[in-house]
Design a protein around this motif. Sequence first.
Motif, PDB file in Angstrom:
ATOM      1  N   ILE A  79     -23.397 -14.203  17.419  1.00  0.00           N
ATOM      2  CA  ILE A  79     -24.270 -14.397  16.256  1.00  0.00           C
ATOM      3  C   ILE A  79     -23.426 -14.837  15.066  1.00  0.00           C
ATOM      4  CG2 ILE A  79     -25.839 -13.274  14.621  1.00  0.00           C
ATOM      5  CD1 ILE A  79     -26.623 -11.336  16.828  1.00  0.00           C
ATOM      6  N   THR A  80     -23.950 -15.780  14.304  1.00  0.00           N
ATOM      7  CA  THR A  80     -23.274 -16.239  13.090  1.00  0.00           C
ATOM      8  C   THR A  80     -24.179 -16.038  11.882  1.00  0.00           C
ATOM      9  OG1 THR A  80     -21.970 -17.896  14.285  1.00  0.00           O
ATOM     10  CG2 THR A  80     -22.221 -18.208  11.918  1.00  0.00           C
ATOM     11  N   LEU A  81     -23.648 -15.362  10.870  1.00  0.00           N
ATOM     12  CA  LEU A  81     -24.356 -15.162   9.603  1.00  0.00           C
ATOM     13  C   LEU A  81     -23.687 -15.983   8.521  1.00  0.00           C
ATOM     14  CD1 LEU A  81     -24.889 -11.296   9.103  1.00  0.00           C
ATOM     15  CD2 LEU A  81     -26.635 -12.982   9.675  1.00  0.00           C
ATOM     16  N   GLU A  82     -24.471 -16.735   7.766  1.00  0.00           N
ATOM     17  CA  GLU A  82     -23.963 -17.408   6.573  1.00  0.00           C
ATOM     18  C   GLU A  82     -24.609 -16.756   5.363  1.00  0.00           C
ATOM     19  OE1 GLU A  82     -23.882 -21.641   6.493  1.00  0.00           O
ATOM     20  OE2 GLU A  82     -23.712 -21.801   8.683  1.00  0.00           O
ATOM     21  N   LEU A  83     -23.794 -16.473   4.342  1.00  0.00           N
ATOM     22  CA  LEU A  83     -24.272 -15.754   3.172  1.00  0.00           C
ATOM     23  C   LEU A  83     -24.367 -16.667   1.953  1.00  0.00           C
ATOM     24  CD1 LEU A  83     -22.085 -12.520   3.543  1.00  0.00           C
ATOM     25  CD2 LEU A  83     -24.272 -13.078   4.648  1.00  0.00           C
ATOM     26  N   THR A  84     -25.228 -16.282   1.036  1.00  0.00           N
ATOM     27  CA  THR A  84     -25.378 -17.069  -0.190  1.00  0.00           C
ATOM     28  C   THR A  84     -24.225 -16.838  -1.154  1.00  0.00           C
ATOM     29  OG1 THR A  84     -26.707 -15.309  -1.182  1.00  0.00           O
ATOM     30  CG2 THR A  84     -27.899 -17.066  -0.031  1.00  0.00           C
ATOM     31  N   GLU A  85     -23.543 -15.710  -0.995  1.00  0.00           N
ATOM     32  CA  GLU A  85     -22.365 -15.415  -1.798  1.00  0.00           C
ATOM     33  C   GLU A  85     -21.448 -14.500  -1.005  1.00  0.00           C
ATOM     34  OE1 GLU A  85     -23.224 -11.818  -4.746  1.00  0.00           O
ATOM     35  OE2 GLU A  85     -24.721 -13.411  -4.993  1.00  0.00           O
ATOM     36  N   SER A  86     -20.196 -14.460  -1.385  1.00  0.00           N
ATOM     37  CA  SER A  86     -19.217 -13.660  -0.652  1.00  0.00           C
ATOM     38  C   SER A  86     -19.419 -12.169  -0.900  1.00  0.00           C
ATOM     39  CB  SER A  86     -17.800 -14.047  -1.072  1.00  0.00           C
ATOM     40  OG  SER A  86     -17.522 -15.385  -0.716  1.00  0.00           O
ATOM     41  N   PHE A  96      -8.451  -3.097   8.260  1.00  0.00           N
ATOM     42  CA  PHE A  96      -8.125  -1.772   8.811  1.00  0.00           C
ATOM     43  C   PHE A  96      -7.182  -0.993   7.892  1.00  0.00           C
ATOM     44  CE2 PHE A  96      -5.380   0.901  11.554  1.00  0.00           C
ATOM     45  CZ  PHE A  96      -6.347   1.776  12.009  1.00  0.00           C
ATOM     46  N   LEU A  97      -6.247  -1.688   7.277  1.00  0.00           N
ATOM     47  CA  LEU A  97      -5.286  -1.036   6.387  1.00  0.00           C
ATOM     48  C   LEU A  97      -5.726  -1.030   4.928  1.00  0.00           C
ATOM     49  CD1 LEU A  97      -1.910  -2.259   7.916  1.00  0.00           C
ATOM     50  CD2 LEU A  97      -3.092  -0.087   8.281  1.00  0.00           C
ATOM     51  N   GLY A  98      -6.976  -1.432   4.675  1.00  0.00           N
ATOM     52  CA  GLY A  98      -7.524  -1.305   3.335  1.00  0.00           C
ATOM     53  C   GLY A  98      -7.381  -2.501   2.432  1.00  0.00           C
ATOM     54  N   ARG A  99      -6.912  -3.623   2.950  1.00  0.00           N
ATOM     55  CA  ARG A  99      -6.778  -4.809   2.101  1.00  0.00           C
ATOM     56  C   ARG A  99      -8.143  -5.471   1.926  1.00  0.00           C
ATOM     57  NH1 ARG A  99      -5.748 -10.314   2.751  1.00  0.00           N
ATOM     58  NH2 ARG A  99      -5.706 -10.095   5.023  1.00  0.00           N
ATOM     59  N   PRO A 100      -8.588  -5.728   0.694  1.00  0.00           N
ATOM     60  CA  PRO A 100      -9.897  -6.351   0.498  1.00  0.00           C
ATOM     61  C   PRO A 100      -9.887  -7.843   0.827  1.00  0.00           C
ATOM     62  CG  PRO A 100      -8.830  -6.006  -1.611  1.00  0.00           C
ATOM     63  CD  PRO A 100      -7.944  -5.371  -0.588  1.00  0.00           C
ATOM     64  N   ARG A 101     -10.942  -8.295   1.480  1.00  0.00           N
ATOM     65  CA  ARG A 101     -11.161  -9.717   1.747  1.00  0.00           C
ATOM     66  C   ARG A 101     -12.586 -10.054   1.342  1.00  0.00           C
ATOM     67  NH1 ARG A 101     -10.846 -11.745   7.457  1.00  0.00           N
ATOM     68  NH2 ARG A 101     -11.078 -13.713   6.342  1.00  0.00           N
ATOM     69  N   TYR A 102     -12.781 -11.266   0.867  1.00  0.00           N
ATOM     70  CA  TYR A 102     -14.122 -11.710   0.508  1.00  0.00           C
ATOM     71  C   TYR A 102     -14.576 -12.750   1.521  1.00  0.00           C
ATOM     72  CZ  TYR A 102     -13.703  -9.098  -3.785  1.00  0.00           C
ATOM     73  OH  TYR A 102     -13.563  -8.076  -4.684  1.00  0.00           O
ATOM     74  N   VAL A 103     -15.710 -12.481   2.153  1.00  0.00           N
ATOM     75  CA  VAL A 103     -16.174 -13.347   3.244  1.00  0.00           C
ATOM     76  C   VAL A 103     -17.594 -13.840   2.968  1.00  0.00           C
ATOM     77  CG1 VAL A 103     -14.684 -12.218   4.942  1.00  0.00           C
ATOM     78  CG2 VAL A 103     -17.008 -11.366   4.600  1.00  0.00           C
ATOM     79  N   HIS A 104     -17.852 -15.078   3.366  1.00  0.00           N
ATOM     80  CA  HIS A 104     -19.192 -15.648   3.219  1.00  0.00           C
ATOM     81  C   HIS A 104     -19.779 -16.070   4.565  1.00  0.00           C
ATOM     82  CE1 HIS A 104     -16.474 -19.192   3.093  1.00  0.00           C
ATOM     83  NE2 HIS A 104     -17.434 -19.734   3.813  1.00  0.00           N
ATOM     84  N   LEU A 105     -18.984 -15.940   5.631  1.00  0.00           N
ATOM     85  CA  LEU A 105     -19.461 -16.263   6.974  1.00  0.00           C
ATOM     86  C   LEU A 105     -18.953 -15.188   7.924  1.00  0.00           C
ATOM     87  CD1 LEU A 105     -19.799 -19.676   8.661  1.00  0.00           C
ATOM     88  CD2 LEU A 105     -18.664 -17.847   9.926  1.00  0.00           C
ATOM     89  N   ILE A 106     -19.873 -14.632   8.723  1.00  0.00           N
ATOM     90  CA  ILE A 106     -19.523 -13.535   9.631  1.00  0.00           C
ATOM     91  C   ILE A 106     -20.009 -13.878  11.034  1.00  0.00           C
ATOM     92  CG2 ILE A 106     -19.768 -11.064  10.101  1.00  0.00           C
ATOM     93  CD1 ILE A 106     -20.652 -10.814   7.112  1.00  0.00           C
ATOM     94  N   ARG A 107     -19.101 -13.785  11.979  1.00  0.00           N
ATOM     95  CA  ARG A 107     -19.464 -13.931  13.394  1.00  0.00           C
ATOM     96  C   ARG A 107     -19.252 -12.586  14.081  1.00  0.00           C
ATOM     97  NH1 ARG A 107     -15.950 -18.340  12.483  1.00  0.00           N
ATOM     98  NH2 ARG A 107     -17.060 -20.316  12.191  1.00  0.00           N
ATOM     99  N   PHE A 108     -20.231 -12.171  14.876  1.00  0.00           N
ATOM    100  CA  PHE A 108     -20.101 -10.886  15.556  1.00  0.00           C
ATOM    101  C   PHE A 108     -20.858 -10.934  16.881  1.00  0.00           C
ATOM    102  CE2 PHE A 108     -23.865 -10.705  12.962  1.00  0.00           C
ATOM    103  CZ  PHE A 108     -24.769  -9.891  13.622  1.00  0.00           C
ATOM    104  N   HIS A 109     -20.734  -9.863  17.650  1.00  0.00           N
ATOM    105  CA  HIS A 109     -21.335  -9.824  18.983  1.00  0.00           C
ATOM    106  C   HIS A 109     -22.433  -8.768  19.055  1.00  0.00           C
ATOM    107  CE1 HIS A 109     -21.671 -10.049  23.322  1.00  0.00           C
ATOM    108  NE2 HIS A 109     -21.507  -8.757  23.405  1.00  0.00           N
ATOM    109  N   MET A 147       0.840  -1.185   0.000  1.00  0.00           N
ATOM    110  CA  MET A 147       0.000   0.000   0.000  1.00  0.00           C
ATOM    111  C   MET A 147       0.882   1.245   0.000  1.00  0.00           C
ATOM    112  SD  MET A 147      -2.701   1.282   2.898  1.00  0.00           S
ATOM    113  CE  MET A 147      -3.837  -0.054   2.554  1.00  0.00           C
ATOM    114  N   ARG A 148       0.507   2.246  -0.790  1.00  0.00           N
ATOM    115  CA  ARG A 148       1.278   3.473  -0.838  1.00  0.00           C
ATOM    116  C   ARG A 148       1.202   4.204   0.495  1.00  0.00           C
ATOM    117  NH1 ARG A 148      -0.958   6.723  -5.816  1.00  0.00           N
ATOM    118  NH2 ARG A 148      -2.861   6.234  -4.661  1.00  0.00           N
ATOM    119  N   GLY A 161     -12.326 -16.667   4.033  1.00  0.00           N
ATOM    120  CA  GLY A 161     -13.748 -16.508   3.783  1.00  0.00           C
ATOM    121  C   GLY A 161     -14.588 -16.295   5.025  1.00  0.00           C
ATOM    122  N   GLU A 162     -13.949 -16.228   6.206  1.00  0.00           N
ATOM    123  CA  GLU A 162     -14.681 -16.030   7.454  1.00  0.00           C
ATOM    124  C   GLU A 162     -14.185 -14.765   8.150  1.00  0.00           C
ATOM    125  OE1 GLU A 162     -14.579 -19.478   9.944  1.00  0.00           O
ATOM    126  OE2 GLU A 162     -15.328 -20.811   8.367  1.00  0.00           O
TER     127      GLU A 162
END
Length: 201
Positions: free
Chosen positions: A151-158, A164-177, A1-2, A139-140
């Motif tokens: 809580i756990t979310l499962e998605l039909t597509e990513s 934080f530093l701007g790197r893209p990630r593709y996720v299909h499963l998200i766990r949060f509070h 990253m620049r 992917g998670e």
Amino acid sequence: MRAVELVRRLSAHELRLIVSIALWTARRRHGTRSGRAFGYVRGQGAMMFGFGFVCVLETVALAVLLRPWPAVERPVFVLDLYGVLQVVGMHAASVSRPHVLDATALRIRRAAHVDLRVPLDLIASVRLETRYTHEKREGELDLAVGAQTTITLELTESIRHFTFLGRPRYVHLIRFHADEPDVLVQAIREMRTLAPAPRTH
């Protein structure tokens, strides 16, 4: 990253922390006008208070110890105050930037550095699931608060998430509070019945 992009992202994060402190002081919340807000700060309140208390003690102790050397004391004091501001800002951001559920999406947030919009029509399933350990997997996305997700979310597509530093990630499963995970899960399920049918390919 620049370097320029990195500085821009760090500056934007600092600005969000300062704005969050102002919102917290005014007892207002960010981005909640169009939806229903769900907090997640209870899981970290005691920890943040303890951390902030330690930072304040360190600031006072170093100011006393370094008083004979003002050339050293002043920059260290400024850095310590900055650390205290960071702790206050993180807590303020957690309070003033809750998760938000509206008719089309769930906005999942964590303090000032995560703000992820998940369209309701991409949610394949949502469930209560309390976890205290999380292994980093492709992917998670784990957004723990106080080392816990509920809580756990499962998605039909990513979907795309930026680190934080701007790197893209593709996720299909998200766990949060969430402070009231059962209420949020039920609200998501009810809202999904009103949302358009899931996308198919």
